[in-house]
Design a protein around this motif. Structure first.
Motif, PDB file in Angstrom:
ATOM      1  N   TYR A  52      46.508  81.369  45.297  1.00  0.00           N
ATOM      2  CA  TYR A  52      47.031  80.500  46.339  1.00  0.00           C
ATOM      3  C   TYR A  52      48.548  80.497  46.289  1.00  0.00           C
ATOM      4  CZ  TYR A  52      42.347  78.795  47.147  1.00  0.00           C
ATOM      5  OH  TYR A  52      41.021  78.725  47.475  1.00  0.00           O
ATOM      6  N   ARG A  53      49.172  80.631  47.454  1.00  0.00           N
ATOM      7  CA  ARG A  53      50.628  80.561  47.565  1.00  0.00           C
ATOM      8  C   ARG A  53      51.041  79.128  47.874  1.00  0.00           C
ATOM      9  NH1 ARG A  53      52.581  83.224  52.062  1.00  0.00           N
ATOM     10  NH2 ARG A  53      50.507  83.158  52.945  1.00  0.00           N
ATOM     11  N   VAL A  54      52.077  78.654  47.190  1.00  0.00           N
ATOM     12  CA  VAL A  54      52.651  77.329  47.433  1.00  0.00           C
ATOM     13  C   VAL A  54      53.953  77.557  48.185  1.00  0.00           C
ATOM     14  CG1 VAL A  54      53.487  75.207  46.378  1.00  0.00           C
ATOM     15  CG2 VAL A  54      51.632  76.488  45.279  1.00  0.00           C
ATOM     16  N   LEU A  55      54.034  77.004  49.408  1.00  0.00           N
ATOM     17  CA  LEU A  55      55.155  77.238  50.302  1.00  0.00           C
ATOM     18  C   LEU A  55      55.825  75.928  50.697  1.00  0.00           C
ATOM     19  CD1 LEU A  55      53.165  79.599  52.670  1.00  0.00           C
ATOM     20  CD2 LEU A  55      54.798  80.332  50.925  1.00  0.00           C
ATOM     21  N   ALA A  56      57.143  75.923  50.748  1.00  0.00           N
ATOM     22  CA  ALA A  56      57.886  74.750  51.221  1.00  0.00           C
ATOM     23  C   ALA A  56      58.698  75.156  52.434  1.00  0.00           C
ATOM     24  CB  ALA A  56      58.806  74.222  50.125  1.00  0.00           C
ATOM     25  N   GLY A  75      63.312  76.305  59.791  1.00  0.00           N
ATOM     26  CA  GLY A  75      61.984  76.658  60.282  1.00  0.00           C
ATOM     27  C   GLY A  75      61.271  77.704  59.438  1.00  0.00           C
ATOM     28  N   GLY A  76      61.971  78.309  58.513  1.00  0.00           N
ATOM     29  CA  GLY A  76      61.354  79.290  57.628  1.00  0.00           C
ATOM     30  C   GLY A  76      60.659  78.605  56.455  1.00  0.00           C
ATOM     31  N   THR A  77      60.114  79.411  55.564  1.00  0.00           N
ATOM     32  CA  THR A  77      59.465  78.881  54.359  1.00  0.00           C
ATOM     33  C   THR A  77      59.949  79.650  53.147  1.00  0.00           C
ATOM     34  OG1 THR A  77      57.551  80.356  54.586  1.00  0.00           O
ATOM     35  CG2 THR A  77      57.352  78.163  55.561  1.00  0.00           C
ATOM     36  N   VAL A  78      59.793  79.018  51.993  1.00  0.00           N
ATOM     37  CA  VAL A  78      60.134  79.653  50.731  1.00  0.00           C
ATOM     38  C   VAL A  78      58.908  79.571  49.822  1.00  0.00           C
ATOM     39  CG1 VAL A  78      61.132  77.542  49.743  1.00  0.00           C
ATOM     40  CG2 VAL A  78      61.802  79.760  48.833  1.00  0.00           C
ATOM     41  N   LEU A  79      58.637  80.675  49.119  1.00  0.00           N
ATOM     42  CA  LEU A  79      57.527  80.728  48.173  1.00  0.00           C
ATOM     43  C   LEU A  79      57.947  80.046  46.878  1.00  0.00           C
ATOM     44  CD1 LEU A  79      54.699  81.860  47.367  1.00  0.00           C
ATOM     45  CD2 LEU A  79      55.915  83.898  46.540  1.00  0.00           C
ATOM     46  N   LEU A  80      57.203  78.987  46.506  1.00  0.00           N
ATOM     47  CA  LEU A  80      57.510  78.249  45.281  1.00  0.00           C
ATOM     48  C   LEU A  80      56.721  78.749  44.081  1.00  0.00           C
ATOM     49  CD1 LEU A  80      57.564  74.614  46.715  1.00  0.00           C
ATOM     50  CD2 LEU A  80      59.505  76.136  46.295  1.00  0.00           C
ATOM     51  N   ALA A  81      55.476  79.161  44.325  1.00  0.00           N
ATOM     52  CA  ALA A  81      54.615  79.584  43.208  1.00  0.00           C
ATOM     53  C   ALA A  81      53.391  80.308  43.747  1.00  0.00           C
ATOM     54  CB  ALA A  81      54.169  78.366  42.403  1.00  0.00           C
ATOM     55  N   VAL A 101      48.166  77.908  50.636  1.00  0.00           N
ATOM     56  CA  VAL A 101      47.287  78.797  51.393  1.00  0.00           C
ATOM     57  C   VAL A 101      46.895  79.991  50.524  1.00  0.00           C
ATOM     58  CG1 VAL A 101      49.220  80.097  52.389  1.00  0.00           C
ATOM     59  CG2 VAL A 101      47.048  79.999  53.602  1.00  0.00           C
ATOM     60  N   SER A 102      45.701  80.528  50.775  1.00  0.00           N
ATOM     61  CA  SER A 102      45.249  81.737  50.095  1.00  0.00           C
ATOM     62  C   SER A 102      45.225  82.881  51.104  1.00  0.00           C
ATOM     63  CB  SER A 102      43.856  81.538  49.497  1.00  0.00           C
ATOM     64  OG  SER A 102      43.411  82.734  48.894  1.00  0.00           O
ATOM     65  N   ASP A 103      45.863  83.995  50.769  1.00  0.00           N
ATOM     66  CA  ASP A 103      45.883  85.138  51.687  1.00  0.00           C
ATOM     67  C   ASP A 103      44.503  85.767  51.864  1.00  0.00           C
ATOM     68  OD1 ASP A 103      48.633  84.986  52.142  1.00  0.00           O
ATOM     69  OD2 ASP A 103      49.078  86.226  50.396  1.00  0.00           O
ATOM     70  N   ALA A 104      43.751  85.867  50.789  1.00  0.00           N
ATOM     71  CA  ALA A 104      42.467  86.562  50.828  1.00  0.00           C
ATOM     72  C   ALA A 104      41.275  85.613  50.776  1.00  0.00           C
ATOM     73  CB  ALA A 104      42.387  87.547  49.665  1.00  0.00           C
ATOM     74  N   GLY A 105      41.521  84.325  50.777  1.00  0.00           N
ATOM     75  CA  GLY A 105      40.432  83.357  50.649  1.00  0.00           C
ATOM     76  C   GLY A 105      40.208  83.015  49.191  1.00  0.00           C
ATOM     77  N   GLY A 106      39.506  81.936  48.963  1.00  0.00           N
ATOM     78  CA  GLY A 106      39.248  81.504  47.596  1.00  0.00           C
ATOM     79  C   GLY A 106      38.377  80.270  47.585  1.00  0.00           C
TER      80      GLY A 106
END
Length: 124
Positions: A57-61, A66-72, A96-101
């Protein structure tokens, strides 16, 4: 019910015995996450946290422009959503998960019980 015994649990869940975690898995909500669909959204109210059972899972802020940054990037055994669950404040990131989970949603009632019943959990 998922086999949670294989998870390399991160704090604070590493403090729990497997029986307690298995109990949580039967009483709480196991959720499948479709690809690219947020589990939680920044700014929304939340009173539960999530334990990653399967997938990444990607953690985004959000950024002011209007953009986002990947936190973890979270893997099985890791937790997200705890800040809102503990404080009652709005979620501070989108996950969010790119491939599902699959995640285990742990509501505020069980979280409070775990914190009162397990000193190591509460201190984490």
């Amino acid at each position: 019910m998922p086999d949670l015994s294989r998870l390399d649990l991160r704090e604070p869940f590493a403090q729990l015995d497997r029986e307690g975690l298995d109990s949580a898995a039967t009483t709480e909500r196991l959720r499948d996450s479709p690809p690219d669909e947020p589990v939680i959204r920044e700014g929304e109210h939340g009173d539960s946290l999530f334990l990653v059972v399967e997938g990444e899972y990607r953690v985004l802020a959000g950024l002011g422009d209007g953009g986002t940054v990947l936190l973890a990037v979270l893997k099985p055994g890791e937790v997200f959503g705890e800040a809102a669950a503990l404080t009652g404040r709005a979620r501070n990131a989108t996950v969010v998960s790119d491939a599902g989970g699959r995640v285990l949603e742990i509501g505020a009632d069980l979280l409070a019980e775990l914190m009162s019943d397990n000193d190591g959990f509460a201190q984490s």
